[in-house]
Write a protein that holds these residues in place. Structure first.
Motif, PDB file in Angstrom:
ATOM      1  N   PRO A 502       0.844  -1.201   0.000  1.00  0.00           N
ATOM      2  CA  PRO A 502       0.000   0.000   0.000  1.00  0.00           C
ATOM      3  C   PRO A 502       0.874   1.245   0.000  1.00  0.00           C
ATOM      4  O   PRO A 502       1.976   1.233   0.551  1.00  0.00           O
ATOM      5  CB  PRO A 502      -0.783  -0.111   1.309  1.00  0.00           C
ATOM      6  N   PRO A 503       0.403   2.308  -0.623  1.00  0.00           N
ATOM      7  CA  PRO A 503       1.215   3.534  -0.704  1.00  0.00           C
ATOM      8  C   PRO A 503       1.309   4.272   0.625  1.00  0.00           C
ATOM      9  O   PRO A 503       0.616   3.938   1.590  1.00  0.00           O
ATOM     10  CB  PRO A 503       0.462   4.384  -1.732  1.00  0.00           C
ATOM     11  N   ALA A 504       2.177   5.254   0.645  1.00  0.00           N
ATOM     12  CA  ALA A 504       2.354   6.059   1.854  1.00  0.00           C
ATOM     13  C   ALA A 504       2.215   7.539   1.523  1.00  0.00           C
ATOM     14  O   ALA A 504       2.481   7.961   0.406  1.00  0.00           O
ATOM     15  CB  ALA A 504       3.737   5.793   2.448  1.00  0.00           C
ATOM     16  N   PHE A 505       1.776   8.303   2.504  1.00  0.00           N
ATOM     17  CA  PHE A 505       1.714   9.755   2.384  1.00  0.00           C
ATOM     18  C   PHE A 505       2.742  10.338   3.353  1.00  0.00           C
ATOM     19  O   PHE A 505       2.761   9.974   4.527  1.00  0.00           O
ATOM     20  CB  PHE A 505       0.330  10.296   2.776  1.00  0.00           C
ATOM     21  N   ILE A 506       3.561  11.241   2.863  1.00  0.00           N
ATOM     22  CA  ILE A 506       4.530  11.889   3.739  1.00  0.00           C
ATOM     23  C   ILE A 506       4.276  13.398   3.740  1.00  0.00           C
ATOM     24  O   ILE A 506       4.226  14.026   2.679  1.00  0.00           O
ATOM     25  CB  ILE A 506       5.979  11.596   3.295  1.00  0.00           C
ATOM     26  N   LEU A 628      11.565  10.677  -1.254  1.00  0.00           N
ATOM     27  CA  LEU A 628      11.829   9.619  -2.233  1.00  0.00           C
ATOM     28  C   LEU A 628      12.588   8.457  -1.587  1.00  0.00           C
ATOM     29  O   LEU A 628      12.234   7.288  -1.770  1.00  0.00           O
ATOM     30  CB  LEU A 628      12.640  10.209  -3.394  1.00  0.00           C
ATOM     31  N   GLU A 629      13.612   8.793  -0.810  1.00  0.00           N
ATOM     32  CA  GLU A 629      14.405   7.743  -0.161  1.00  0.00           C
ATOM     33  C   GLU A 629      13.559   6.946   0.827  1.00  0.00           C
ATOM     34  O   GLU A 629      13.704   5.731   0.957  1.00  0.00           O
ATOM     35  CB  GLU A 629      15.613   8.358   0.554  1.00  0.00           C
ATOM     36  N   ALA A 637       5.010   2.942  -3.311  1.00  0.00           N
ATOM     37  CA  ALA A 637       4.743   4.222  -3.964  1.00  0.00           C
ATOM     38  C   ALA A 637       4.133   5.162  -2.931  1.00  0.00           C
ATOM     39  O   ALA A 637       3.856   4.752  -1.801  1.00  0.00           O
ATOM     40  CB  ALA A 637       3.787   4.021  -5.136  1.00  0.00           C
ATOM     41  N   GLY A 638       3.919   6.394  -3.330  1.00  0.00           N
ATOM     42  CA  GLY A 638       3.300   7.294  -2.370  1.00  0.00           C
ATOM     43  C   GLY A 638       3.291   8.724  -2.844  1.00  0.00           C
ATOM     44  O   GLY A 638       3.612   9.021  -3.997  1.00  0.00           O
ATOM     45  N   VAL A 689       9.580   9.299 -10.463  1.00  0.00           N
ATOM     46  CA  VAL A 689       8.632   8.528 -11.261  1.00  0.00           C
ATOM     47  C   VAL A 689       8.979   7.034 -11.189  1.00  0.00           C
ATOM     48  O   VAL A 689       8.099   6.178 -11.070  1.00  0.00           O
ATOM     49  CB  VAL A 689       8.622   9.024 -12.722  1.00  0.00           C
ATOM     50  N   ALA A 690      10.257   6.761 -11.212  1.00  0.00           N
ATOM     51  CA  ALA A 690      10.675   5.356 -11.165  1.00  0.00           C
ATOM     52  C   ALA A 690      10.223   4.685  -9.870  1.00  0.00           C
ATOM     53  O   ALA A 690       9.929   3.490  -9.842  1.00  0.00           O
ATOM     54  CB  ALA A 690      12.192   5.273 -11.302  1.00  0.00           C
ATOM     55  N   GLN A 691      10.131   5.473  -8.809  1.00  0.00           N
ATOM     56  CA  GLN A 691       9.735   4.907  -7.524  1.00  0.00           C
ATOM     57  C   GLN A 691       8.225   5.013  -7.282  1.00  0.00           C
ATOM     58  O   GLN A 691       7.698   4.416  -6.353  1.00  0.00           O
ATOM     59  CB  GLN A 691      10.488   5.631  -6.397  1.00  0.00           C
ATOM     60  N   GLY A 692       7.532   5.762  -8.119  1.00  0.00           N
ATOM     61  CA  GLY A 692       6.111   5.994  -7.838  1.00  0.00           C
ATOM     62  C   GLY A 692       5.933   7.031  -6.749  1.00  0.00           C
ATOM     63  O   GLY A 692       5.005   6.969  -5.955  1.00  0.00           O
ATOM     64  N   CYS A 693       6.829   7.995  -6.711  1.00  0.00           N
ATOM     65  CA  CYS A 693       6.792   9.054  -5.695  1.00  0.00           C
ATOM     66  C   CYS A 693       6.197  10.320  -6.307  1.00  0.00           C
ATOM     67  O   CYS A 693       6.844  11.036  -7.055  1.00  0.00           O
ATOM     68  CB  CYS A 693       8.204   9.317  -5.180  1.00  0.00           C
TER      69      CYS A 693
END
Ligand SMILES: [Zn+2]
Length: 1095
Positions: A502-506, A628-629, A637-638, A689-693
């Protein structure tokens, strides 16, 4: 709180990752925060009915290795797959499907059936009533042919009032309207800036231009002088035209006699045309011959007087007065379309059917083509050959909003689960199963409607055909009978062949001096305490699967450990921002419910911790890098929500300098104002984009902060930018909080890849929007939300045929908010024509404008603005000249003849040309222009429509006893009356304009003050007063706010007050202060351009 100052010694992020949690049930976040604005159509009403197909017997493996369209079959890497990078090498491609159960013979030579499919397990179609639901709660089976009950009127939309008098003719003095070829942009008068007006109460740079060129109050009826007709200030001179300089002498005295040029069909809208070959709504007309073109409309300047000329006071009488009521009116077109097409549902079973306008409230029934809410085209009948297309110059484009929100009455795309084998696709071009695939050989194979390749029907998917050649389970399967649906993606569609987490929100909060002092930090922290309970979740899930994390920063970054087992949050400071890392092993990304107490404590403490900060400098790129890290470490993703206040000048990667320079405007270097000042952010965006960030950026600038550069990462990751210039807690917090709530709650997909396939003959060649592309076909978005739109242009690469038409299939692969990998498919079939008249009869001007605006707004990155404007004018002149030459009946050269479907092209085009990006007024900031440029690039057709031609409503004409809106009026000062109050909205701002002669009672009722002079234009909301007029106006404002994706800024404008200049900027039919032509002048200019092309 314990604080650990850490040096750069980034330990590997060792947090154990949750495994894939199984397929959760999808839904669309029907919850909404109390007080949050309604989205345009309101929230989804819970989960949608499921659709499931039994899992096929094991043994069949999905085809993975087929080559791209047009190539002979080989088993190399799948270059045409939606997700080439995500597909591993685990499975050998099959060489065939299994034989159909009904026939044990006739394998294609060389094919080996390796399936262990057992015939006895085959079901011929899925009995809808017996199928277990994929989406359990409140589910309804997908019934054959069932469609939602039509709802004639959606409550969130309201019709405008009664139609205005219909414009029946265009007859005017056009021929004499010679255009001064040397007229360049008029020097912009010093005036009030557009953009973010400073609140008057706020200390700061005073607004220039306090002297107001208000409407001439001495004139009766508040009629302004029309511009001199023969000058076209603001229109760039093209090539010198016949040596005309300055206004020509009057050549056309009023002449008597109207004559009807056409038989009354002029002015009729795009609705069912009497002569139009039966295509409108209802019966399919596949391949039916087009009817004769509707009569064109004409302007005959040679013979027609302006009826109002003699009524004007002498000092106002121009030499060539064109009656504004006689030129095409956007209000009238909108009104007519509502009346003609608003009552019937738009049924999508008919190929090439032009949908109602975006301003019309209509219901959609999916019967095989995607709803216009998902896809709109510039034309629904496209030329068969590229020569024809070039001749017409009509761009062929589709505006696609893959995750568009639907009104509650309409059905969300069904989710189809084909089990382990995944969706059925064409072997060659990899198109997904859709209603246009042709089943042959008794259903054992299907021929691709895109590339004509014949593919075996996988055994589990076999079904018999009826006597018409249609599969008997046609109506049981969304992918056979509907234009839009979803497939559950298999692991082959996932990165690294692993189902996503599941994605994350930061949440990343600037805690520098400005942010703290303005109260912003406290405001954000307070809001998050409640907002975190409204994270997106899938329908029947009790809580959101999204994890959250928190960072604060100025020139260093502070990470917070909010692990549930802690008594207090822990802060870790990273002061070495040169090589960003995440200092937390565990406890950075957490479940909101589990860590509720710690999070609440953190949000309480943050404002206190930084209350006395003296730090004014910020970093920016390291903030994104940190997010991103963190997502990389968590293997998910997130989305990053970054709240930022200033130009990042602190020493760090991505550090920026102030390079704003208004002197560059109208020079060849103007384009640099729109370009990022460093390529650093482009590279960072690529990594994101590569990370889905995905990055959403909330900006609170008090000065230039280089939106063009800071916006790169949000833009390329599919994120959003919000800008609150001179943010003041008192006046702006409500708007900001509404935006934030909506942004956090709205539906969003992650790690998205979109590909548009087309049938042979055309192909997608160009893309516009907020995304990243690493090749020429795949549109990649770290995040894609329900508001984002991608405009796709098509070009011919072969001939098309009228019989087969043209097909589009948009496939979006994405991860849902619960981590489910899905494919959303939208299909659309278009007609093709060999007659230009058919093209012009099926165009959609609003969509055309959406495309042209995006095309132009991209052009300013590489070309001088003047070049871009000239190109736009030239293209539209060619479009209209081609019509005149090839489709209109012979007539006097002095007539301006516009195609019915494009009669608003000139007025709308002029609005694009006059917009701040292409023709800035003196006070439009560089950041405003960059901001608007990026906003428009992701807008859908409804948004560009109201953005370029704002909606103007006479509030004093509103019926307080009804739910309806007052009838809109045209955007011109001469339509305003001093005794009335008006509302103007463009999707970003709402103006309430108050005339100087408004009755005291109305002022009292709306503003709670006793006189005009006491009205404060510092108000950011209307006072809540208990009287019908106040209630009505506030309800209108609320309704409009609910229809837009952003909360609009409310600005009170008193007639003849300094802010009126700002308001007048949006009266787009008038000549603008920045030199933009009036509608009448521009129409004359277009006419001249067209005549030049024809001569
Ligand atoms: Zn194909």
């Amino acid at each position: 709180m314990s604080v650990n100052q850490q040096a750069h010694a980034g330990p590997p992020y060792g947090q154990p990752q949750p495994g894939y949690q199984g397929y959760q049930q999808p839904a669309y976040g029907g919850q909404s925060l109390p007080g949050a604005p309604q989205s345009q159509y309101g929230a989804y009403n819970g989960p949608m009915p499921g659709y499931q197909q039994p899992v096929p017997p094991q043994g069949y493996f999905p085809s993975l290795g087929f080559p791209s369209k047009g190539s002979p079959v080989s088993l190399n890497s799948d270059t045409s797959s939606l997700a080439p990078n995500f597909i591993g090498s685990l499975r050998a491609p099959p060489t065939s499907g299994a034989p159909p159960p009904a026939s044990g013979a006739s394998h294609p030579s060389g094919h080996v059936a390796y399936s262990q499919f057992e015939h006895g397990d085959v079901q011929n179609g899925i009995p809808a009533s017996a199928a277990p639901m994929q989406r359990p709660p409140a589910s309804q089976p997908f019934l054959p042919g069932s469609a939602p009950t039509p709802v004639s009127q959606m409550s969130t939309f309201q019709q405008y009032g009664p139609p205005q008098a219909s414009v029946q003719q265009l007859r005017n003095h056009m021929a004499g309207m010679t255009i001064g070829s040397t007229a360049a942009s008029a020097p912009p008068p010093a005036g009030l800036g557009y953009g973010a007006p400073r609140p008057p109460a706020m200390p700061g740079p005073p607004l220039p231009g306090q002297t107001v060129a208000g409407p001439p109050s001495s004139q009766p009826n508040h009629v302004s002088s029309p511009p001199p007709p023969s000058t076209m200030a603001g229109l760039h001179p093209g090539p010198p035209m016949s040596g005309l300089h300055g206004p020509p002498p009057p050549t056309h005295p009023p002449q008597p006699g109207y004559q009807m040029q056409q038989n009354g069909s002029f002015g009729q809208m795009r609705g069912p045309q009497p002569n139009y070959g039966g295509a409108y709504p209802g019966a399919p007309n596949y391949g039916s011959p087009p009817g004769p073109p509707p009569p064109p409309k004409r302007l005959d300047p040679d013979s027609i007087p302006s009826p109002q000329l003699n009524e004007l006071p002498p000092q106002q009488k121009p030499r060539h007065r064109i009656d504004p009521d006689a030129i095409p009116s956007p209000i009238q077109v909108i009104e007519d379309d509502r009346n003609n097409r608003g009552s019937e549902p738009f049924v999508t079973g008919v190929r090439g059917q032009v949908p109602p306008l975006v301003t019309t409230n209509f219901m959609v029934k999916d019967q095989g083509n995607a709803s216009p809410r998902y896809i709109r085209c510039t034309s629904y009948n496209i030329p068969c050959t590229s020569d024809m297309a070039k001749q017409s110059q009509v761009p062929l484009a589709a505006v696609i909003k893959p995750l568009a929100t639907l009104p509650p009455e309409e059905t969300l795309p069904y989710l189809v689960d084909h089990g382990e084998s995944g969706p059925v696709r064409c072997n060659r071009c990899k198109a997904y199963m859709c209603p246009f695939m042709q089943f042959i050989e008794g259903g054992r194979r299907f021929q691709c409607c895109f590339c004509s390749c014949v593919t075996e029907v996988p055994p589990h998917y076999f079904q018999h055909l009826d006597h018409t050649g249609k599969r008997v389970d046609f109506y049981d399967r969304p992918e056979l009978s509907l234009g839009s649906y979803e497939f559950l993606a298999t692991v082959d569609y996932c990165k690294n062949n692993k189902f996503p987490s599941p994605p994350a929100f930061i949440f990343m909060i600037d805690v520098s001096y400005n942010a703290v002092k303005s109260g912003l930090v406290r405001l954000i922290c307070e809001e998050l305490k409640s907002l975190l309970d409204y994270l997106p979740r899938e329908g029947n899930m009790e809580e959101s699967a999204i994890r959250v994390g928190f960072v604060t920063y100025n020139k260093v970054l502070h990470f917070y450990n909010v692990k549930s087992s802690l008594a207090q949050p822990q802060m870790m400071v990273v002061s070495d921002v040169a090589d960003m890392f995440v200092p937390l092993l565990d406890g950075f990304l957490v479940n909101v419910n589990e860590s509720r107490t710690v999070i609440a404590s953190l949000l309480d403490q943050i404002p206190e911790m930084f209350a006395d900060t003296r730090e004014t400098e910020t970093v920016f790129a390291p903030v994104i890098q940190a997010g991103l890290e963190a997502l990389k470490a968590a293997e998910c993703a997130g989305k990053l929500f970054i709240f930022h206040t200033s130009l990042p000048i602190a020493e760090a990667p991505g550090k920026l300098k102030n390079r704003d320079d208004r002197k560059l405007i109208n020079t060849d270097k103007e384009k640099t104002l729109f370009q990022p000042q460093t390529s650093f952010y482009n590279n960072l965006a690529k990594d994101c984009v590569a990370q889905g960030c995905c990055v959403d950026l909330f900006l609170f600038p008090n000065q230039y902060l280089d939106v063009a550069t800071l916006g790169v990462v949000p833009y390329q990751t599919g994120g959003s930018i919000y800008k609150y210039a001179y943010f003041q807690l008192e006046t702006d917090q409500y708007r900001f909080l509404n935006d934030l709530r909506r942004d956090v709650q709205k539906e969003v997909g992650f790690d998205a890849v979109m590909r548009v396939r087309t049938s042979t003959g055309i192909r997608a060649t160009d893309f516009f929007g907020a995304f990243y592309m690493s090749n020429t076909t795949d549109v990649e978005m770290a995040g894609l939300d329900c508001d984002k739109t991608i405009t796709v242009e098509f070009k011919h690469d072969d001939k098309l045929s009228e019989d087969s038409g043209a097909l589009l299939q948009c496939a979006l692969l994405y991860t849902s908010c619960a981590g489910q990998r899905r494919l959303r498919i939208h299909n659309l079939s278009l007609n093709c024509c060999t007659q230009l008249a058919d093209l012009y009869r099926n165009c959609e001007t609003d969509t055309l404008i959406n495309y042209l605006a995006k095309y132009a707004y991209r052009g300013v990155l590489s070309s001088p603005v003047k070049t871009v404007r000239d190109a736009l004018i030239n293209q539209c002149a060619q479009i209209l000249a081609c019509y005149r030459k090839n489709c209109a009946s012979p007539s006097s050269a002095g007539q301006l003849i516009l195609p019915e479907c494009m009669k608003l092209l000139p007025v709308y085009l002029n609005c694009v040309l006059k917009s701040d990006v292409l023709q800035p007024g003196p006070e439009v900031t560089t950041d405003d222009r960059a901001y608007i440029r990026q906003l428009v690039t992701s807008m859908d057709v409804a948004e560009t429509n109201v953005f370029f031609y704002p909606r103007l409503l006479p509030l004093t004409k509103a019926d307080v006893d009804s739910d309806s809106l007052p009838a809109a009026i045209r955007n011109s000062e001469e339509r305003l009356s001093k005794g009335d109050i008006y509302l103007l909205e463009n999707g970003l701002n709402i103006f309430v304009w108050v005339g100087v002669n408004v009755q005291q009672g109305l002022i009292q009722n709306l503003f709670g003050v006793s006189s005009f002079s006491q009205i404060s234009n510092a108000l950011s909301t209307l006072p809540v007063l208990e009287n019908p007029f106040s209630k009505k106006v506030r309800s209108i404002v609320d309704m409009l706010q609910g229809q837009r994706s952003r909360y609009m800024k409310l600005i009170i404008v008193k007639q003849e007050d300094k802010l009126e200049m700002l308001f007048k900027h949006f009266l787009v039919e008038d000549k603008s202060l920045s030199g933009g032509a009036s509608y009448v002048d521009f129409l004359c200019h277009m006419h001249k351009e067209i005549r030049q092309l024809l001569s």
